[in-house]
Design a protein around this motif. Structure first.
Motif, mmCIF file in Angstrom:
data_model
loop_
_atom_site.group_PDB
_atom_site.id
_atom_site.type_symbol
_atom_site.label_atom_id
_atom_site.label_comp_id
_atom_site.label_asym_id
_atom_site.label_seq_id
_atom_site.Cartn_x
_atom_site.Cartn_y
_atom_site.Cartn_z
ATOM 1 N N TRP A 294 10.091 16.609 4.305
ATOM 2 C CA TRP A 294 9.567 15.267 4.390
ATOM 3 C C TRP A 294 7.916 15.354 4.747
ATOM 4 O O TRP A 294 7.683 16.004 5.517
ATOM 5 C CB TRP A 294 10.320 14.500 5.609
ATOM 6 N N ARG A 295 7.313 14.450 3.937
ATOM 7 C CA ARG A 295 6.029 14.301 3.994
ATOM 8 C C ARG A 295 5.429 13.108 3.749
ATOM 9 O O ARG A 295 5.947 12.263 3.107
ATOM 10 C CB ARG A 295 5.092 15.202 2.893
ATOM 11 N N GLU A 296 4.582 12.679 4.690
ATOM 12 C CA GLU A 296 3.825 11.436 4.692
ATOM 13 C C GLU A 296 3.163 11.169 3.608
ATOM 14 O O GLU A 296 2.445 12.111 3.167
ATOM 15 C CB GLU A 296 3.404 11.026 6.104
ATOM 16 N N PRO A 297 3.132 10.104 3.026
ATOM 17 C CA PRO A 297 2.344 9.706 1.741
ATOM 18 C C PRO A 297 0.886 10.220 2.214
ATOM 19 O O PRO A 297 0.542 9.647 3.459
ATOM 20 C CB PRO A 297 2.575 8.243 1.512
ATOM 21 N N PRO A 298 -0.103 10.234 1.193
ATOM 22 C CA PRO A 298 -1.500 10.552 1.588
ATOM 23 C C PRO A 298 -2.067 8.936 1.992
ATOM 24 O O PRO A 298 -1.789 8.217 1.575
ATOM 25 C CB PRO A 298 -2.058 11.115 0.556
ATOM 26 N N ALA A 299 -3.192 9.087 2.792
ATOM 27 C CA ALA A 299 -3.949 8.033 3.427
ATOM 28 C C ALA A 299 -4.655 7.356 2.081
ATOM 29 O O ALA A 299 -5.410 8.111 1.154
ATOM 30 C CB ALA A 299 -4.740 8.350 4.461
ATOM 31 N N GLY A 300 -4.739 6.148 1.760
ATOM 32 C CA GLY A 300 -5.600 5.686 0.879
ATOM 33 C C GLY A 300 -4.966 5.800 -0.786
ATOM 34 O O GLY A 300 -5.627 5.834 -1.738
ATOM 35 N N LEU A 301 -3.561 5.846 -0.770
ATOM 36 C CA LEU A 301 -3.022 5.906 -1.945
ATOM 37 C C LEU A 301 -2.911 4.754 -2.744
ATOM 38 O O LEU A 301 -3.289 4.685 -4.084
ATOM 39 C CB LEU A 301 -1.323 6.475 -1.783
ATOM 40 N N ALA A 302 -3.179 3.617 -2.294
ATOM 41 C CA ALA A 302 -3.284 2.365 -2.977
ATOM 42 C C ALA A 302 -4.603 2.112 -3.615
ATOM 43 O O ALA A 302 -4.836 1.724 -4.671
ATOM 44 C CB ALA A 302 -2.705 1.152 -2.015
ATOM 45 N N ASP A 303 -5.568 2.767 -2.914
ATOM 46 C CA ASP A 303 -6.994 2.575 -3.596
ATOM 47 C C ASP A 303 -7.239 3.493 -4.926
ATOM 48 O O ASP A 303 -8.121 3.393 -5.477
ATOM 49 C CB ASP A 303 -8.126 3.055 -2.584
ATOM 50 N N TYR A 308 -7.997 1.177 -11.940
ATOM 51 C CA TYR A 308 -6.918 0.746 -13.094
ATOM 52 C C TYR A 308 -6.637 -0.382 -13.114
ATOM 53 O O TYR A 308 -6.379 -1.317 -14.293
ATOM 54 C CB TYR A 308 -5.824 1.972 -13.114
ATOM 55 N N ALA A 309 -6.095 -0.990 -12.073
ATOM 56 C CA ALA A 309 -5.931 -2.558 -12.033
ATOM 57 C C ALA A 309 -7.064 -3.304 -12.283
ATOM 58 O O ALA A 309 -6.718 -4.379 -13.006
ATOM 59 C CB ALA A 309 -5.118 -2.713 -10.597
ATOM 60 N N CYS A 441 5.752 8.206 -10.397
ATOM 61 C CA CYS A 441 5.568 7.102 -10.997
ATOM 62 C C CYS A 441 4.358 6.784 -11.399
ATOM 63 O O CYS A 441 3.394 7.166 -10.577
ATOM 64 C CB CYS A 441 5.914 5.764 -10.251
ATOM 65 N N GLY A 442 3.865 6.412 -12.437
ATOM 66 C CA GLY A 442 2.501 6.153 -13.306
ATOM 67 C C GLY A 442 1.739 4.771 -12.619
ATOM 68 O O GLY A 442 2.440 4.008 -11.751
ATOM 69 N N PRO A 443 0.675 4.578 -13.174
ATOM 70 C CA PRO A 443 -0.154 3.377 -12.747
ATOM 71 C C PRO A 443 0.577 2.180 -13.113
ATOM 72 O O PRO A 443 0.144 0.983 -12.783
ATOM 73 C CB PRO A 443 -1.622 3.665 -13.126
ATOM 74 N N ARG A 449 5.257 1.301 -6.016
ATOM 75 C CA ARG A 449 5.736 2.431 -6.666
ATOM 76 C C ARG A 449 4.881 3.623 -7.212
ATOM 77 O O ARG A 449 5.056 4.360 -7.356
ATOM 78 C CB ARG A 449 6.796 2.135 -7.551
ATOM 79 N N ARG A 450 3.510 2.987 -7.210
ATOM 80 C CA ARG A 450 2.420 3.781 -7.896
ATOM 81 C C ARG A 450 2.198 5.139 -7.036
ATOM 82 O O ARG A 450 2.067 5.125 -5.879
ATOM 83 C CB ARG A 450 1.251 3.198 -7.756
ATOM 84 N N GLY A 451 2.154 6.341 -7.783
ATOM 85 C CA GLY A 451 1.948 7.416 -6.887
ATOM 86 C C GLY A 451 3.044 8.250 -6.164
ATOM 87 O O GLY A 451 2.723 8.975 -5.472
#
Length: 702
Positions: A294-303, A308-309, A441-443, A449-451
């Motif tokens: 298990w790995r935690e998601p990286p910080a700032g994944l939403a940014d 793109y948005a 999952c893509g952008p 779900r992104r990334g």
């Protein structure tokens, strides 16, 4: 790896184990292992369960399977593919439609001719009266009669032709429905393959390509079976031959040709996983350990997807949806295309790999439809606005709608608060820990779900249709006296292996195969209950001396090489004894007479005594000795003051496991009658009832 780079191995179906519903198939494939160890095994059915695929190497030291996957290939079917039944049905449908159209046109023409009537010309008021042209009327009537005679004769021919075509169409459709589902579809041939990754030791790799034999095991729906028996017996012989047969129906999508068949009563869908027992600790509470890998998601994944948005939606180009099982034909759509609909809400389970439990995304996190690709970015959504609403777009979207409809306005209930996230580290499921099946999952996905990694489980409508058609065999009507194995096996599971290989096509109809011969103890006895019916019935007493149970089902009884009847065999446990009725025995006669005498006894005649006498006579008209079992019944009382005293040499039947169930108070006489002999049986009982509890009048004989 592609279909062209992987080495292909052909496979043959070797054995099948049919369960109460569903089956487990085993295929064998053999070939030389390529240097990269990637092998594609073909020949698997379309309806298999991908999660049940297993693979192992047989008899090859140093070779093992490290990975197995299911892939589907689709390719156009050639013009010479065997599809005669479907083409014949289509041709007959067209011929039936044409014949029906000709019949309908003929009926319309008959109605038009029948509507011919003589119409006199209009007469003015000043015109004198004219005489009717009788000759013209008669000529018109003769013309109509002759024309209708010809048209009706033609109509009879058309209706007969329509009936013939309708019959041929019904036969063709029935053959098509009963045909094997192993044949490919009309236009596309879908091939299911098992992609294996083989690991070869260094010694074999240096010596050259290694020869290996691989066994594939997978489960398929759409297979059922019920037991059936054939019993051969000779009169006067204490043994018999009981042949176990099975009626099997399958629509799995592949023909079982020359395979070893085994029949099991177990439920293939029953869960067999063990429950997890967590340890109990005394002391301070400790957090649950994180799962392995298990790995935690990286910080700032939403940014990462903010730019793109902000760029707006993609260009207005849409691809046509695919029409095949594994491939799709795409093409650009010309002309203006409406903007894509908003994506569906994010599913709550399964969660992405490495993602903590998330609550439903807020309104501001949802994608906001904007202008064309490359145009100005939409304004950020204001707090409390509707998801996807444009600034000032309330009046355009909802013409005439009051402003109070906006969330947070007076008179509007506030939105429900989002549930708090679950405490503790996330708990991924087994699908989320299958790293090879995770897809990034893509952008274009939703914000939650992104990334992130999610299990790749696309819905396959073709496979779902195959499984739905396969499971339809569970609704087949059962043969006479047949019982499903799960109902007759009880809480125990049994397996029966067929002695020889068999062929069962995938047509969804019942096929009977022979499983093997079961040794049973057999004797003929005659049974009668003269108090109910003065008829003697012949029975066969079966004793199961094997370690397997005999399930309930129909049994065809043959006595002295003559077929007698088809009876219902009850479930016979190991060591059990059951009777199979053969019908009335006309060569044995029974007669029963009763006598009742009522009296009083005691010091003051305070006890009523009912003395019942029973007299039974038996006569054997057969040319061989027989054993007759006569059943009588004695009253049973629960009152301590009422006593029943028996005066006969009958006995109570044996009770317990392996014996028949008898009503309370049953008594049995067993009589051996020689050929042409007779016997008389006398018995009786007294019922002593206190005078205060005796009934006055009534039928005291029954």
């Amino acid at each position: 790896m592609t279909a062209g780079t992987a080495q292909r191995w052909g496979s043959t179906l070797d054995s099948v184990v049919v369960y109460a519903q569903g089956a487990v198939c085993r295929r064998l494939a053999r070939g030389s292992v390529p240097p990269d160890g990637r092998v594609r095994v073909t020949g698997l059915p379309r309806s298999l369960d991908p999660g049940s695929l297993r693979a192992r190497v047989l008899g090859a030291a140093g070779v093992r399977v490290t990975e197995v996957r299911v892939e589907i290939e689709a390719e156009p079917q050639g013009t010479g593919a065997p599809d005669a039944l479907r083409r014949e049905a289509e041709r007959l449908r067209e011929e039936y439609a044409a014949a029906r159209g000709r019949r309908d046109r003929q009926q319309v023409l008959i109605q038009e001719v029948q509507g011919l009537r003589p119409v006199p010309p209009a007469r003015k008021r000043e015109d004198p009266h004219r005489r009717t042209a009788v000759d013209a009327w008669l000529e018109l009537a003769d013309f109509v009669d002759g024309r209708l005679t010809t048209l009706h004769a033609r109509l009879v021919e058309l209706e007969e032709a329509l009936v013939r075509v309708e019959h041929d169409l019904g036969v063709a459709e029935d053959r098509l429905a009963r045909a094997s589902t192993d044949a490919p579809s009309a236009h596309v041939t879908a091939t299911v393959c098992a992609v294996l990754t083989l690991d070869v030791s260094g010694t074999l790799t240096d010596a050259g390509d290694a020869e290996a034999e691989v066994e594939l095991e997978y489960g398929v729906p759409g297979a059922v079976w019920v037991p059936a028996y054939r019993l051969t017996h000779r009169q006067g012989d204490g043994t018999g031959r009981l042949v176990l047969r099975a009626s099997v129906a399958q629509r799995t999508g592949e023909d079982w040709t020359g395979v070893r068949i085994a029949l099991a009563t177990a439920d293939l869908r029953r869960r067999t996983d063990l429950s997890k027992l967590r340890s109990l600790r005394i002391g301070r509470r400790q957090p649950a350990p994180a799962p392995s890998g298990w790995r935690e998601p990286p910080a700032g994944l939403a940014d990462l997807f903010a730019g793109y948005a902000a760029a707006g939606p993609r260009p207005a180009t849409t691809a046509m949806p695919g029409a095949g099982a594994a491939g799709a034909v795409s093409g650009a759509v010309s002309g203006p295309v409406p903007p894509p609909p908003p994506p569906p809400p994010a599913p709550q389970a399964p969660r992405g790999y490495g993602a903590p439990p998330v609550s439903p995304p807020p309104a501001a996190a949802l994608p906001v439809p904007g202008g064309a690709y490359g145009g100005p970015s939409p304004a950020p959504a204001r707090p409390g606005a509707r998801p996807g609403a444009q600034p000032g777009g309330d009046a355009r979207s909802f013409a005439g709608a009051p402003a109070a409809m906006a969330p947070g306005a007076p008179g509007q209930a506030p939105p429900p608060p989002s549930p708090p996230p679950a405490a503790g580290p996330p708990q991924p499921s087994g699908a989320e820990l299958d790293y090879a099946a995770l897809v990034l999952c893509g952008p274009d996905e939703q914000a939650g779900r992104r990334g992130r990694l999610f299990p790749d489980s696309p819905f396959d409508p073709v496979a779902a249709e195959y499984r739905r058609r396969a499971e339809a065999v569970a609704a087949l009507p059962l043969p006479g006296h047949a019982v499903r194995p799960r109902e007759s096996a009880g809480s125990f599971d049994h397996r029966f292996d067929a002695a020889a290989r068999a062929d069962i096509p995938s047509d969804g109809t019942w096929h009977t195969i022979t499983v093997g011969e079961i040794p049973v103890g057999l004797r003929t006895e005659y049974l009668c209950v003269p108090s109910v019916e003065q008829t003697v019935y012949a029975t066969l007493v079966l004793a199961n001396a094997t370690d397997q149970a005999l399930l309930a089902g129909p049994v065809e009884v043959t006595v002295d090489d003559d077929f007698l009847l088809t009876a219902a065999l009850p479930t016979l446990a190991p060591g059990g004894v059951r009777r199979v009725g053969l019908g009335p025995a006309e060569g044995i006669r029974v007669t029963r007479r009763t006598h009742l005498q009522e009296s009083a006894s005691g010091l003051r005649n305070h006890t009523t005594v009912l003395d019942h006498r029973v007299h039974v006579e038996l006569a054997n008209r057969l040319a061989r000795p027989v054993t007759v079992e006569v059943h009588e019944r004695v009253p049973v009382t629960s009152e301590p003051d009422v006593r029943v005293e028996e005066r006969a040499d009958w006995t109570a039947p044996e009770a317990g496991a392996g014996h028949e169930h008898h009503a309370p108070g049953t008594r049995v006489w067993r009589v051996d009658l020689p050929a042409g002999g007779t016997a008389a049986l006398d018995g009786g009982y007294e019922i002593r009832i206190p005078a205060g509890k005796a009934l006055v009048g009534g039928n005291r004989r029954s």
